[in-house]
Design a protein around this motif. Structure first.
Motif, PDB file in Angstrom:
ATOM      1  N   SER A 259       0.838  -1.199   0.000  1.00 31.74           N
ATOM      2  CA  SER A 259       0.000   0.000   0.000  1.00 31.74           C
ATOM      3  C   SER A 259       0.872   1.248   0.000  1.00 31.74           C
ATOM      4  CB  SER A 259      -0.907  -0.018   1.242  1.00 31.74           C
ATOM      5  OG  SER A 259      -1.849   1.023   1.200  1.00 31.74           O
TER       6      SER A 259
ATOM      7  N   TYR B 283      -2.369  -2.350   4.581  1.00 33.44           N
ATOM      8  CA  TYR B 283      -3.181  -1.250   4.054  1.00 33.44           C
ATOM      9  C   TYR B 283      -2.850   0.049   4.781  1.00 33.44           C
ATOM     10  CZ  TYR B 283      -7.236   1.098   2.058  1.00 33.44           C
ATOM     11  OH  TYR B 283      -8.041   1.953   1.352  1.00 33.44           O
TER      12      TYR B 283
ATOM     13  N   TYR C 173      -4.064   4.317   5.115  1.00 29.28           N
ATOM     14  CA  TYR C 173      -5.140   5.276   4.861  1.00 29.28           C
ATOM     15  C   TYR C 173      -4.827   6.565   5.631  1.00 29.28           C
ATOM     16  CZ  TYR C 173      -9.818   7.389   5.034  1.00 29.28           C
ATOM     17  OH  TYR C 173     -10.879   8.244   4.923  1.00 29.28           O
TER      18      TYR C 173
ATOM     19  N   GLN D 291      -7.755  -5.553   5.478  1.00 30.44           N
ATOM     20  CA  GLN D 291      -7.734  -5.347   4.040  1.00 30.44           C
ATOM     21  C   GLN D 291      -8.012  -3.907   3.623  1.00 30.44           C
ATOM     22  OE1 GLN D 291      -6.913  -8.080   1.918  1.00 30.44           O
ATOM     23  NE2 GLN D 291      -6.367  -8.797   3.947  1.00 30.44           N
ATOM     24  N   VAL D 292      -8.922  -3.227   4.333  1.00 28.70           N
ATOM     25  CA  VAL D 292      -9.312  -1.858   3.982  1.00 28.70           C
ATOM     26  C   VAL D 292      -9.631  -1.094   5.261  1.00 28.70           C
ATOM     27  CG1 VAL D 292     -11.050  -0.434   2.802  1.00 28.70           C
ATOM     28  CG2 VAL D 292     -10.281  -2.551   1.749  1.00 28.70           C
TER      29      VAL D 292
ATOM     30  N   SER E 288     -11.369   2.878   6.261  1.00 30.34           N
ATOM     31  CA  SER E 288     -11.982   4.071   5.675  1.00 30.34           C
ATOM     32  C   SER E 288     -12.748   4.852   6.733  1.00 30.34           C
ATOM     33  CB  SER E 288     -12.923   3.672   4.534  1.00 30.34           C
ATOM     34  OG  SER E 288     -13.341   4.817   3.828  1.00 30.34           O
TER      35      SER E 288
ATOM     36  N   ALA F  53     -13.343  -0.844   8.902  1.00 25.46           N
ATOM     37  CA  ALA F  53     -12.313  -1.656   8.253  1.00 25.46           C
ATOM     38  C   ALA F  53     -12.937  -2.983   7.847  1.00 25.46           C
ATOM     39  CB  ALA F  53     -11.137  -1.889   9.195  1.00 25.46           C
TER      40      ALA F  53
END
Length: 200
Positions: free
Chosen positions: A59, A104, A106, A153-154, A156, A165
């Motif tokens: 990432s 990941y 962010y 994995q994610v 936001s 997440a």
């Protein structure tokens, strides 16, 4: 009076046209055959030779200060355009990363860096203070029948400022910044994702 306004309009339009032509000539240049070519862009390959913590990068994000962050298989690397600074876990420091393997990255609206890891859950990094905060699963969370912690994995942020997440077990996770806990919203595979999820 009308004639003076018309002259101003014509002068203004001529000025804008000249600016546009100058800008287009700067951005695109034509070769002798009249083909338009884009500006010359160069790429620089960065690797462990340059100081990157690992050549496997999962990432990449850029924060408001312009730093580029690389989440790698062996730590978090910050690049300032000249050199790298690497962050790794330290068993003697609870304000360090929880895991080396970064999955990941962010950057939120407050310019806080969020880090999802393979085995260490979620971390946030306060760049100004230089410390990491570790987020752990809530004590009543059922992770896996085998007790395995799933990779993130994610991550936001929604419009209300709440953080979410997902992990590799297809679970939706709610991150509580105040308590430092991660709550699993849909613990069972049979439970529809977001069943109890407020949407605003």
């Amino acid at each position: 009076m009308i004639e003076r306004k018309n002259k101003r309009t014509v002068v203004f339009l001529l000025f804008i046209s000249v600016c546009f032509l100058q800008l287009s000539n700067t951005i695109f240049s034509a070769d002798v055959r009249g083909k338009v070519t884009p500006p010359n862009i160069t790429f620089r390959h960065l690797s462990t030779v340059d100081g990157l913590s690992n050549n496997v990068v999962h990432s990449i994000v850029q924060d408001r200060a312009g730093f580029i962050w690389f989440g790698t298989r062996d730590g978090l690397s910050r690049y300032d355009g000249i050199e790298f600074k690497t962050y790794r876990p330290s068993s003697s420091n609870d304000n360090s990363l929880s895991d080396n393997h970064i999955q990941y990255l962010y950057v939120d609206r407050q310019d806080l860096l969020w880090i999802g890891t393979l085995r260490g859950g979620i971390n946030s990094f306060d760049r100004r203070r230089g410390i990491f905060k570790r987020f752990n699963y809530a004590p009543d969370s059922v992770l896996d029948p085998n007790g395995r912690s799933h990779s993130i994995q994610v991550i936001s942020e929604d419009l209300s400022g709440r953080f979410w997440a997902t992990n590799d077990n297809y679970q939706l996770l709610k991150i509580d910044k105040a308590t430092g806990f991660i709550t699993i919203i849909n613990p069972d595979a049979d439970s529809p994702p977001g069943k109890d999820l407020p949407l605003n």
